[in-house]
Design a protein around this motif. Structure first.
Motif, PDB file in Angstrom:
ATOM      1  N   GLU A 120      -8.538   4.611 -10.159  1.00 35.20           N
ATOM      2  CA  GLU A 120      -8.024   4.025 -11.389  1.00 35.20           C
ATOM      3  C   GLU A 120      -7.687   2.586 -11.039  1.00 35.20           C
ATOM      4  O   GLU A 120      -7.062   2.335 -10.013  1.00 35.20           O
ATOM      5  CB  GLU A 120      -6.764   4.761 -11.841  1.00 35.20           C
ATOM      6  N   THR A 121      -8.119   1.653 -11.858  1.00 34.63           N
ATOM      7  CA  THR A 121      -7.918   0.254 -11.510  1.00 34.63           C
ATOM      8  C   THR A 121      -7.744  -0.588 -12.759  1.00 34.63           C
ATOM      9  O   THR A 121      -8.209  -0.216 -13.837  1.00 34.63           O
ATOM     10  CB  THR A 121      -9.099  -0.268 -10.668  1.00 34.63           C
ATOM     11  N   GLU A 122      -7.057  -1.676 -12.585  1.00 31.35           N
ATOM     12  CA  GLU A 122      -6.916  -2.681 -13.628  1.00 31.35           C
ATOM     13  C   GLU A 122      -6.965  -4.034 -12.934  1.00 31.35           C
ATOM     14  O   GLU A 122      -6.214  -4.273 -11.987  1.00 31.35           O
ATOM     15  CB  GLU A 122      -5.588  -2.503 -14.367  1.00 31.35           C
ATOM     16  N   ILE A 169      -3.552   6.990  -2.763  1.00 33.02           N
ATOM     17  CA  ILE A 169      -3.414   5.714  -2.061  1.00 33.02           C
ATOM     18  C   ILE A 169      -3.501   4.629  -3.125  1.00 33.02           C
ATOM     19  O   ILE A 169      -4.496   4.545  -3.860  1.00 33.02           O
ATOM     20  CB  ILE A 169      -4.504   5.537  -0.989  1.00 33.02           C
ATOM     21  N   ALA A 170      -2.454   3.839  -3.234  1.00 31.67           N
ATOM     22  CA  ALA A 170      -2.400   2.784  -4.244  1.00 31.67           C
ATOM     23  C   ALA A 170      -2.131   1.448  -3.564  1.00 31.67           C
ATOM     24  O   ALA A 170      -1.460   1.385  -2.536  1.00 31.67           O
ATOM     25  CB  ALA A 170      -1.301   3.088  -5.258  1.00 31.67           C
ATOM     26  N   ILE A 211       0.878  -1.164   0.000  1.00 33.73           N
ATOM     27  CA  ILE A 211       0.000   0.000   0.000  1.00 33.73           C
ATOM     28  C   ILE A 211       0.918   1.216   0.000  1.00 33.73           C
ATOM     29  O   ILE A 211       1.808   1.331   0.836  1.00 33.73           O
ATOM     30  CB  ILE A 211      -0.919   0.042   1.241  1.00 33.73           C
ATOM     31  N   ARG A 212       0.713   2.100  -0.964  1.00 31.66           N
ATOM     32  CA  ARG A 212       1.545   3.306  -1.062  1.00 31.66           C
ATOM     33  C   ARG A 212       0.665   4.534  -0.841  1.00 31.66           C
ATOM     34  O   ARG A 212      -0.385   4.671  -1.474  1.00 31.66           O
ATOM     35  CB  ARG A 212       2.201   3.388  -2.450  1.00 31.66           C
ATOM     36  N   VAL A 213       1.082   5.400   0.065  1.00 29.71           N
ATOM     37  CA  VAL A 213       0.377   6.654   0.331  1.00 29.71           C
ATOM     38  C   VAL A 213       1.319   7.797  -0.020  1.00 29.71           C
ATOM     39  O   VAL A 213       2.472   7.817   0.424  1.00 29.71           O
ATOM     40  CB  VAL A 213      -0.061   6.762   1.814  1.00 29.71           C
ATOM     41  N   GLY A 244      -4.312  -4.155  -9.182  1.00 32.52           N
ATOM     42  CA  GLY A 244      -4.541  -3.280  -8.037  1.00 32.52           C
ATOM     43  C   GLY A 244      -5.299  -2.026  -8.382  1.00 32.52           C
ATOM     44  O   GLY A 244      -5.921  -1.905  -9.432  1.00 32.52           O
ATOM     45  N   GLN A 245      -5.220  -1.076  -7.474  1.00 32.97           N
ATOM     46  CA  GLN A 245      -6.019   0.131  -7.572  1.00 32.97           C
ATOM     47  C   GLN A 245      -5.220   1.338  -7.122  1.00 32.97           C
ATOM     48  O   GLN A 245      -4.359   1.260  -6.260  1.00 32.97           O
ATOM     49  CB  GLN A 245      -7.262  -0.025  -6.693  1.00 32.97           C
TER      50      GLN A 245
END
Length: 123
Positions: free
Chosen positions: A102-104, A51-52, A36-38, A108-109
């Motif tokens: 944005e998602t694939e 947030i990814a 998880i990247r913030v 992930g998202q």
């Protein structure tokens, strides 16, 4: 930035918990660790928070419903379907911002959202 701190903390919590659940679903099938990247930044007069996650992504047929109240993809007892609806309402209504994603599928998202910075003089 002037904001409703408690409400934004709830937004962060909802988005991070959803990311953690998405990663847990992937870890269970692949046996790998997730991320998880913030990230925070100023984007003009907006404070932007990204947030990814490396979860499974959101399938196309349900993307239009994820901000609907009580909509959930989680099993009974794991989610109420209120987290993203509340998050969007908080960001859009109370902070005059935006909450998108944005998602694939399988990758992930990424959920960027922004709130107007009252410190910059923008209302």
């Amino acid at each position: 930035m002037f904001c409703y701190v408690g409400d934004l903390n709830q937004v962060f919590l909802n988005l991070i918990v959803n990311a953690a659940h998405a990663i847990a679903d992937v870890v269970g099938t692949r046996g790998c660790k997730g991320t998880i990247r913030v990230r925070t930044l100023m984007d003009g007069s907006m404070v932007r928070i990204d947030i990814a996650d490396t979860g499974s992504g959101i399938p196309e047929p349900i993307r239009h419903r994820i901000f609907d109240p009580f909509f959930t993809t989680k099993e009974v007892g794991k989610g109420t379907g209120q987290g993203l609806a509340i998050a969007r309402s908080t960001v859009v209504t109370k902070h005059l911002g935006s909450l998108t994603f944005e998602t694939e599928v399988g990758k992930g998202q990424h959920s960027p959202f922004g709130c107007r910075s009252m410190a910059s003089g923008t209302n």
